[in-house]
Design an enzyme around this catalytic site. Structure first.
Site, PDB file in Angstrom:
ATOM      1  N   ARG A   1       0.816  -1.208   0.000  1.00 20.56           N
ATOM      2  CA  ARG A   1       0.000   0.000   0.000  1.00 20.56           C
ATOM      3  C   ARG A   1       0.856   1.266   0.000  1.00 20.56           C
ATOM      4  O   ARG A   1       0.349   2.377   0.166  1.00 20.56           O
ATOM      5  CB  ARG A   1      -0.935  -0.006   1.229  1.00 20.56           C
ATOM      6  CG  ARG A   1      -2.118   0.962   1.131  1.00 20.56           C
ATOM      7  CD  ARG A   1      -3.103   0.735   2.267  1.00 20.56           C
ATOM      8  NE  ARG A   1      -2.479   0.864   3.569  1.00 20.56           N
ATOM      9  CZ  ARG A   1      -2.370   1.995   4.255  1.00 20.56           C
ATOM     10  NH1 ARG A   1      -2.836   3.124   3.759  1.00 20.56           N
ATOM     11  NH2 ARG A   1      -1.797   2.011   5.453  1.00 20.56           N
ATOM     12  N   LYS A   2       2.147   1.121  -0.217  1.00 20.26           N
ATOM     13  CA  LYS A   2       3.043   2.276  -0.275  1.00 20.26           C
ATOM     14  C   LYS A   2       2.968   2.918  -1.658  1.00 20.26           C
ATOM     15  O   LYS A   2       3.937   2.983  -2.411  1.00 20.26           O
ATOM     16  CB  LYS A   2       4.474   1.867   0.056  1.00 20.26           C
ATOM     17  CG  LYS A   2       4.653   1.380   1.493  1.00 20.26           C
ATOM     18  CD  LYS A   2       6.082   0.935   1.757  1.00 20.26           C
ATOM     19  CE  LYS A   2       6.247   0.428   3.184  1.00 20.26           C
ATOM     20  NZ  LYS A   2       7.629  -0.052   3.448  1.00 20.26           N
ATOM     21  N   THR A   3       1.772   3.374  -1.993  1.00 20.49           N
ATOM     22  CA  THR A   3       1.509   3.967  -3.297  1.00 20.49           C
ATOM     23  C   THR A   3       1.447   5.487  -3.184  1.00 20.49           C
ATOM     24  O   THR A   3       1.377   6.041  -2.088  1.00 20.49           O
ATOM     25  CB  THR A   3       0.187   3.435  -3.868  1.00 20.49           C
ATOM     26  OG1 THR A   3      -0.842   3.573  -2.879  1.00 20.49           O
ATOM     27  CG2 THR A   3       0.301   1.964  -4.245  1.00 20.49           C
TER      28      THR A   3
END
Length: 305
Positions: free
Chosen positions: A149-151
């Protein structure tokens, strides 16, 4: 590398939420908030422009590219399918005509940078995903490779979409998609068990609970408390494999759970002992979408058109 490494991408556009087209309108507005000076210069004459790919990679982001030009009353004709591998496998220089855009000159140029940036970023993530997955499979790993989820805020749809086209799992999409309990959750509630029980009391049966643990004992506690996924975080080589193998043996036939390995895993070390072992069900990595090299595209108007 070849196109067969990635999943066929034909219907992934159907997954996109209703909001995605509004985002593209916002991107166009951001790029031209006032007068379009360059557009004034070129005018309204109908022209054709060729989309060239100038570096090797997996084509991804077609719906976003199409929508940019649809909103500008242009048409796009593709010569390749999404998910196709563009360029030579030896990494030599390439220049491939990937698509043709037809419309008013000023509108082609109005959409050019938004469309290219989106396509280049999405294709870069698909390329990194496909390469990572291929390397894991070559090492004998048969489990799941997942992004994280490190977007980029506001760009998540594009980046997660690129992972799908590249053949990897998106992991959880957002905070509402799955319950992930990390060290801060556990410290805030006092124990792994407290955190898992509190999460289950709210999310019920319909969501999975993924718990990040730092040791074998914490993993046992998470499984016993009812975690669906146990993330063995930042464990080194032999410790990681030993813990995973031991947990699978100890709880065989007693509890259903998945084991996830995370922390510092990238394409350069994925084949090393300690990351690739089939006692681990999921390898999650941010390396496929953070600091990922873009695929190089350009859009050139044909002066004779």
């Amino acid at each position: 590398m070849s196109a067969s490494t990635a999943k066929p991408a034909g219907v992934y556009a159907h997954l996109l939420p209703p909001s995605w087209k509004r985002k593209i309108a916002e991107w166009l507005q951001e790029d031209c908030p006032s007068f379009d000076w360059g557009g004034f210069v070129v005018g309204e004459d109908t022209k054709r422009a060729t989309l060239f790919c100038k570096s090797e990679g997996c084509l991804a982001g077609v719906p976003f590219f199409d929508e940019v030009f649809r909103q500008l009353d242009c048409t796009v004709t593709w010569h390749y399918n999404e998910g196709d591998w563009l360029g030579s496998s030896d990494g030599s220089a390439v220049k491939i005509a990937v698509a043709t855009v037809t419309g008013a000159s000023r509108k082609i140029l109005l959409g050019e940078r938004v469309a290219l940036n989106t396509l280049a970023r999405c294709s870069g993530i698909a390329t990194a995903s496909a390469r990572f997955l291929a390397k894991a499979r070559t090492a004998g790993y048969t489990g799941i490779v997942a992004g994280t989820r490190k977007t980029t805020p506001g760009f998540r749809d594009v980046e997660k979409y690129g992972m799908l086209v590249g053949g990897v799992d998106m992991h959880r999409y957002d905070l509402s998609s799955m319950v992930m309990l990390k060290d801060n959750h556990i410290w805030s509630t006092g124990s792994v068990t407290n955190a898992v029980h509190a999460a289950r009391s709210a999310c019920g049966f319909s969501l999975k609970i993924d718990v990040e643990v730092q040791s074998y004992d914490e993993a046992v506690e998470a499984i016993t408390a009812g975690a669906d996924v146990v993330m063995l975080d930042n464990m080194d080589g032999d410790t990681l494999i030993s813990n995973a193998t031991r947990l699978k043996a100890e709880f065989a036939g007693k509890h259903k759970f998945l084991l996830e390995s995370s922390g510092g895993i990238d394409i350069d070390n994925v084949q090393q002992g300690g990351h690739v072992d089939n006692a681990i069900d999921i390898i999650s990595t941010s390396s496929i979408h953070q600091s990922t090299k873009h695929v190089d595209f350009s859009l050139k108007i044909d002066p004779s058109s």
